[in-house]
Design an enzyme around this catalytic site. Structure first.
Site, PDB file in Angstrom:
ATOM      1  CE  LYS A 178    -103.751  50.757  -5.254  1.00  0.00           C
ATOM      2  NZ  LYS A 178    -104.521  51.404  -6.305  1.00  0.00           N
ATOM      3  CE  LYS A 230    -102.646  47.498  -7.380  1.00  0.00           C
ATOM      4  NZ  LYS A 230    -103.495  48.432  -8.064  1.00  0.00           N
TER       5      LYS A 230
HETATM    6  C1  PBG Z   1    -104.903  53.187  -8.954  1.00  0.00           C
HETATM    7  C2  PBG Z   1    -104.160  51.967  -9.339  1.00  0.00           C
HETATM    8  C3  PBG Z   1    -102.759  51.752  -9.275  1.00  0.00           C
HETATM    9  C4  PBG Z   1    -102.530  50.472  -9.751  1.00  0.00           C
HETATM   10  C5  PBG Z   1    -103.745  49.936 -10.093  1.00  0.00           C
HETATM   11  N1  PBG Z   1    -104.746  50.861  -9.808  1.00  0.00           N
HETATM   12  C6  PBG Z   1    -101.682  52.672  -8.947  1.00  0.00           C
HETATM   13  C7  PBG Z   1    -101.533  53.290  -7.642  1.00  0.00           C
HETATM   14  O1  PBG Z   1    -102.259  53.015  -6.690  1.00  0.00           O
HETATM   15  O2  PBG Z   1    -100.649  54.111  -7.552  1.00  0.00           O
HETATM   16  C8  PBG Z   1    -101.172  49.835  -9.862  1.00  0.00           C
HETATM   17  C9  PBG Z   1    -101.125  48.584 -10.663  1.00  0.00           C
HETATM   18  C10 PBG Z   1     -99.752  48.163 -11.043  1.00  0.00           C
HETATM   19  O3  PBG Z   1     -98.739  48.715 -10.560  1.00  0.00           O
HETATM   20  O4  PBG Z   1     -99.656  47.249 -11.856  1.00  0.00           O
HETATM   21  N2  PBG Z   1    -105.998  53.393  -9.807  1.00  0.00           N
END
Ligand code: PBG
Length: 308
Positions: A178, A230
């Site tokens: 991520k 992601k």
């Molecule tokens: C963190 C989380 C995020 C997203 C999903 N889970 C945000 C981040 O890491 O700042 C982002 C998902 C999206 O932008 O659609 N719990």
């Protein structure tokens, strides 16, 4: 007849936001059609998800109150656990109910973990809380938990906590790679994130590729059932390499900012929205994701059925 890559509704996951204490659903800037749900509108989405034949829903809870420790995330009566319980009672096993296992929606500082005395994210203290949260979400009825916080060791701790409490059949969707991405912009609005600064001390550097494969390997060794890459579009190379490297299903998440780009371009007439959505979904599928998390899941299910 000759198409190599096909999309199916059952491989789509719809992310849903549920907000404690709002009288009406609240729109989210940049994401047309996506809202913070009330209990009622959430229930209707769960119904639509079953009818559309999509694979699952990923639930994010937004509490009315936050604190330093993110304690609402551990509240069995809190917004997230309650939503999971309601959804599971509504559908039983007709839809995979996934709970987001992270603290950022619940902390007053907006980080995915708790902070130490110097204000930095405390990885190991956070792990303990994740273990407890896994138990809360599983007790509420989650079929699967999405470990999205990017703490080192989170999959192992969550697996152990689940197994020790009789939840051996609850799956872990591991956000293994991520990235610290600008494309989470609208999501921060969707969960009313309080974050100052960024998550670069725990999320991945966009310049790195090999590091992702290492993260994937570590998560697999700790018991990940599904591996997530992601965001999706800016990381199709990582997704492709991951899908070849692992023998568990690979997932990817078309994140809020990626959706917002397409919606904005379509709204100003620059592209054909429906074709654009399907083309993006196909690219993510083609790059190796057998599971796709997308805000377009319900609409895409219709488009797929229409054979567009
Ligand atoms: C963190 C989380 C995020 C997203 C999903 N889970 C945000 C981040 O890491 O700042 C982002 C998902 C999206 O932008 O659609 N719990």
């Amino acid at each position: 007849m000759v198409r190599e890559t096909r999309l199916e509704p059952s491989s789509l996951i719809l992310p849903l936001f549920i907000r404690e204490g709002i009288p009406e659903p609240r729109p989210i800037a940049g994401m047309p059609g996506v809202v913070q749900h009330t209990k009622d509108s959430f229930r209707r989405q769960i119904d639509l998800a079953v009818k559309a034949g999509i694979g699952g829903v990923m639930i994010f809870g937004i509490p009315a109150k936050r604190d330093e420790q993110g304690s609402e995330g551990l509240n069995p009566e809190g917004v997230l656990a309650a939503a999971i319980r309601d959804a599971r009672a509504q559908v039983n096993d007709d839809l995979v109910i996934i709970g987001d296992l992270c603290l950022d929606e619940f902390t007053s500082h907006g980080h995915c973990g708790v902070l130490n005395s110097k204000g930095a994210v405390d990885n190991d203290a956070t792990l303990e809380i994740y273990g407890q949260m896994a138990q809360v979400l599983a007790s509420a009825g989650a079929h699967m938990v999405g470990t999205s916080g990017m703490m080192d060791g989170q999959v192992g701790v969550v697996r152990k906590a689940l197994d020790a409490n009789g939840f051996t059949d609850v799956l872990i969707l591991a956000y293994a790679a991520k990235y610290a991405s600008a494309f989470y912009g609208p999501f921060r609005d969707a969960v009313e994130s309080q974050l100052q600064g960024d998550r670069r001390t725990y999320q991945q550097d966009p310049g790195n590729f090999k590091e992702s494969l290492r993260e994937v390997r570590l998560d697999l060794a700790q018991g990940a059932d599904i591996i997530m890459v992601k965001p999706a579009l800016a990381y199709l190379d990582v997704l492709y390499a991951t899908s070849l490297a692992v023998d568990v299903p690979t997932a990817s998440y078309i994140v809020s900012g990626e959706m917002a780009m397409v919606e904005a371009a379509a709204a100003q007439g620059s592209l054909d929205r429906e074709r654009g959505i399907l083309e993006i979904l196909s690219s993510v599928r083609r790059a190796g994701a057998s599971i796709i998390c997308t805000y377009w899941a319900l609409e895409a299910a219709e488009l797929i059925k229409k054979g567009l």
